[in-house]
Structure formats: structure tokens, C-alpha cells
Design an enzyme around this catalytic site. Structure first.
Site, mmCIF file in Angstrom:
data_model
loop_
_atom_site.group_PDB
_atom_site.id
_atom_site.type_symbol
_atom_site.label_atom_id
_atom_site.label_comp_id
_atom_site.label_asym_id
_atom_site.label_seq_id
_atom_site.Cartn_x
_atom_site.Cartn_y
_atom_site.Cartn_z
ATOM 1 N N ASP A 34 -8.639 -0.078 6.356
ATOM 2 C CA ASP A 34 -8.505 -1.183 7.313
ATOM 3 C C ASP A 34 -7.128 -1.156 7.955
ATOM 4 O O ASP A 34 -6.819 -1.997 8.789
ATOM 5 C CB ASP A 34 -8.707 -2.526 6.604
ATOM 6 N N LYS A 75 0.821 -1.205 0.000
ATOM 7 C CA LYS A 75 0.000 0.000 0.000
ATOM 8 C C LYS A 75 0.861 1.263 0.000
ATOM 9 O O LYS A 75 0.395 2.339 -0.409
ATOM 10 C CB LYS A 75 -0.923 0.009 1.222
#
Length: 396
Positions: free
Chosen positions: A127, A79
Site C-alpha cells: 500500500d 516499515k
């Protein structure tokens, strides 16, 4: 050793349509631009592609390569390539608009507009890993950052984002609820959403997120001497899977590997989308151990690519996730030890389980000649959860 993976997998066939989404939704220019920028960042290093010959022999395939994203920019996951790059692109567009002239990514990266960046607030729901990447990017580029997390996101992940300067807002609902709140409050306050999922009228940041992920895929392609025959890709909203599938298609063209999408049974929005032949929301009733994959609403942009590129969709039970983490960490098959997070091992767990079932193995076309690529999307992003898994707990 592998008996724990003898579980029932749900499989549904994709219906890949001929089309050019792998070239138009994410263009070669999108990918090359992201790669040129990100590889210029301070601290950039390619991450390891770990060969797992011991496991390959035990499950009866020719080769397994595991792309280990744990070391990525010290943030622990792939990410880091997406959220931070998309943040930079949002700042570039807004600064260019405000200043009435073209502002380069390099200018922002080098701090030329830090005072102006301080007046541009970036927000997102997460998340954990996407928010951490966004917070890291905002810290580097001088922009304020607000991150919305849902009730089941661990406090360890929240702390990691706060430590990077983000304001973290925890809500009582699930991931999709946090997405809605982030959108609502951004609209009310003139903030800018940097999301990894797209919706009608919102495409630029998700495209930039997926473009950023291509750095990882390019590293894989430049390392492998031969194209994989299969790639097992985690689901979530579909951004990772779509980016990797598109990049592999662009690099290998007709030799691109068979794309197998893997999701938790508890959050199977892409699986349901494949069964229904259109993007379909999934009502999450219980949170999966794979926190990064607990998504009920697919990204429309990602689905455009996956509906053309994905051949197979699988769901896995949570029960095989912790064993897969331990198998890698303890080098149970004689391969190099890898410290991986819960979402990282989805493809690995699915591959092992598929090879324990003669029917699924045959359906997926797996045999002794198969060369399988796995994306180990995260390292130890929550040390407390990882410690519990390594202590033998399967439900954490």
C-alpha cells in the site's frame, strides 16, 4: 475539541489462550539478530517517544506515549525496519546457496557481493510504506526491485518508490489482488517475494519483517521507566501488532500491557478473526483513508501471536482519522506538535473515541491510572494527502 470523536466503536473481546507463540513464532534470537544488524546501518537513529500529557488529562488517563516513526531512516515509517531487513536476509540465504558458503549480512551490507545481488530480483505488493522500504533496501544492497500496487495507492507513494529505483506495477484490483499477482509473477520468473504477510509454506521473509520491527519496540522499552498498562496497535495484516505484542511480552513478561487491536471498519480482518476464533478474510468493498491498513487477509503467522496476546479488538470509522491527524499537528491539547500520516493515528483516534464512551472505556479498563502506548507508525508519507487533511478535508 474532542466532540468529533464521539462515535460508535465496534468492540469484540479477544480470547487470549495460554501459549508461547510470543517466544516461538518470533524468538528472542530473531529479535536480537535484527536489532544488532539494523542498529549498525548507516543513518540509524532511534525515533522519538513523545509524551502527550495534555491529551491524557483531557480524556482521563494517566499517561500517553506516542512512538513517532516519521523520522525513521528518512523513509517516513516503521516499515523501514522490516522490508529492507527482510530483503537483506533473502539475499543472504540465496547468495549462500549460490556460492556454496555462508555469506554474512555485513558482507552484503558493505557491497562485497553487489554483482551477484544484481541477479536476484526482489518483489512485493504494497500500500506504500512496505514497498518503499523494500525499494530502499534493494537500492542499498544492489538488487533489482519490482513493486505491485493497487488502484487506490496514491501516485505520490508510487513516485517515492520509483525514485528509489523500483519498477512499480499498478493493477486494477485491491491490495489482496496485488499480493496474488506478485506471487504469480515471482513464481513464473524465479524472483523472490519479500512480503510482510505469511501464508502456507511462506514464512521466512514475514518473520524477518516482523523481527525488524522489534528495533522500534526495543527503543520504547529502553526509554520507558515503567511498563505500559495498555498498547493500542494498528491492524493491517497483523505483522506490526504481532511483532510489538511479542516484543513487549518478551521484555515485560507478566507485566506486559493489555493489547488492543485497532482496524478500519472498512478493512476489519483481525476483528472478524477474533469473532470467529480463527484467521478470517474480510471482503473489502470500499477503500479506507488509512491506506496502510486496507488489508483483507490476515497473516497466518501474525495471527498465531495475536490469538494468544490480544485482549480486545476495535474498529473505527474513517470520520475520526483526519481530526486525529489535525489534533496532533496543531498541538490542540498543548502537547508537542507531531506530523503523522493517516495510518499512524489509528490507535490515537481509537483511544480518544473509547474514552468518549463510558461503556467502552470501562470495558477496556481505562482510567486515571492507565499508561497507554501508541505506535505512530508513519509520518507524512504522502504530502498531497496530508495537505488536504490539514486544509480541513476529512475524505481524501
Amino acid at each position: 475539541m474532542l466532540e468529533q470523536f464521539a462515535v460508535t466503536l465496534r468492540h469484540t473481546a479477544g480470547n487470549p489462550k495460554s501459549g508461547d507463540a510470543a517466544y516461538t513464532v518470533l524468538s528472542e534470537q530473531d529479535f536480537s539478530g535484527a536489532c544488532a544488524e539494523i542498529t549498525a546501518w548507516e543513518g540509524y537513529e532511534g525515533t522519538p517517544l513523545v509524551s502527550l500529557p495534555g491529551l491524557a488529562e483531557k480524556i482521563g488517563v494517566g499517561r500517553i506515549d506516542y512512538k513517532h516513526e516519521g523520522p525513521r531512516f528518512g523513509l517516513g515509517s516503521f516499515k523501514a525496519l522490516g522490508g529492507s531487513y527482510a530483503a537483506l536476509r533473502v539475499l543472504q540465504r540465496e547468495l549462500s546457496r549460490r556460492l556454496g558458503k555462508d555469506v554474512s549480512l555485513e558482507e552484503i551490507r558493505k557491497g562485497a557481493h553487489k554483482d551477484a545481488c544484481a541477479g536476484i530480483t526482489l518483489v512485493s505488493a504494497t500500500d506504500g510504506n512496505h514497498g518503499r522500504s523494500l525499494a530502499w533496501g534493494c537500492q542499498r544492497f544492489g538488487a533489482p526491485c519490482r513493486i505491485y500496487i493497487h488502484a487506490e495507492v496514491s501516485e505520490g507513494r508510487a513516485v517515492a518508490m520509483r525514485d528509489l529505483g523500483a519498477e512499480v506495477i499498478r493493477i486494477a484490483g485491491d491490495y489482496d489482488d496485488s499480493v496474488l499477482l506478485a506471487k504469480k509473477e515471482a513464481e513464473e520468473n524465479g524472483w523472490f517475494v519479500v512480503s510482510d504477510t505469511s501464508w502456507e509454506g511462506y514464512t521466512e521473509p514475514p518473520r524477518d519483517v516482523m523481527a525488524g520491527y522489534s528495533v522500534m519496540t526495543r527503543e520504547v522499552c529502553e526509554t520507558l521507566e515503567q511498563a505500559p498498562t495498555h498498547v493500542f496497535l494498528q491492524g493491517g495484516v497483523g505483522g506490526l501488532a504481532a511483532s510489538v505484542a511479542a516484543a513487549l511480552r518478551q521484555f515485560y513478561t507478566v507485566q506486559a500491557p493489555r493489547v488492543v487491536i485497532v482496524e478500519p471498519e472498512l478493512a476489519a480482518c483481525l476483528f472478524d478473526s477474533a469473532r470467529n476464533g480463527k484467521a478470517t478474510n474480510f471482503a473489502i468493498q470500499e477503500e479506507t483513508i488509512m491506506a496502510g491498513l486496507s488489508c483483507g487477509e490476515p497473516s497466518e503467522m501474525a495471527w498465531e501471536i495475536l490469538t494468544e496476546e490480544a485482549t480486545d479488538f476495535l474498529t473505527i470509522p474513517d470520520s475520526i482519522v483526519a481530526p486525529a491527524v489535525r489534533l496532533l499537528a496543531n498541538a490542540e491539547t498543548g502537547d508537542p506538535a507531531v506530523e503523522a500520516g493517516e495510518s499512524a493515528v489509528a490507535g490515537l483516534a481509537a483511544l480518544i473515541a473509547a474514552c468518549q464512551s463510558a461503556g467502552i472505556k470501562e470495558t477496556l479498563g481505562l482510567d486515571e491510572n492507565s499508561r497507554v502506548l501508541l505506535i505512530g507508525s508513519e509520518g507524512v508519507t504522502d504530502p498531497a494527502i496530508y495537505a488536504a487533511i490539514m486544509a480541513g478535508k476529512d475524505n481524501v
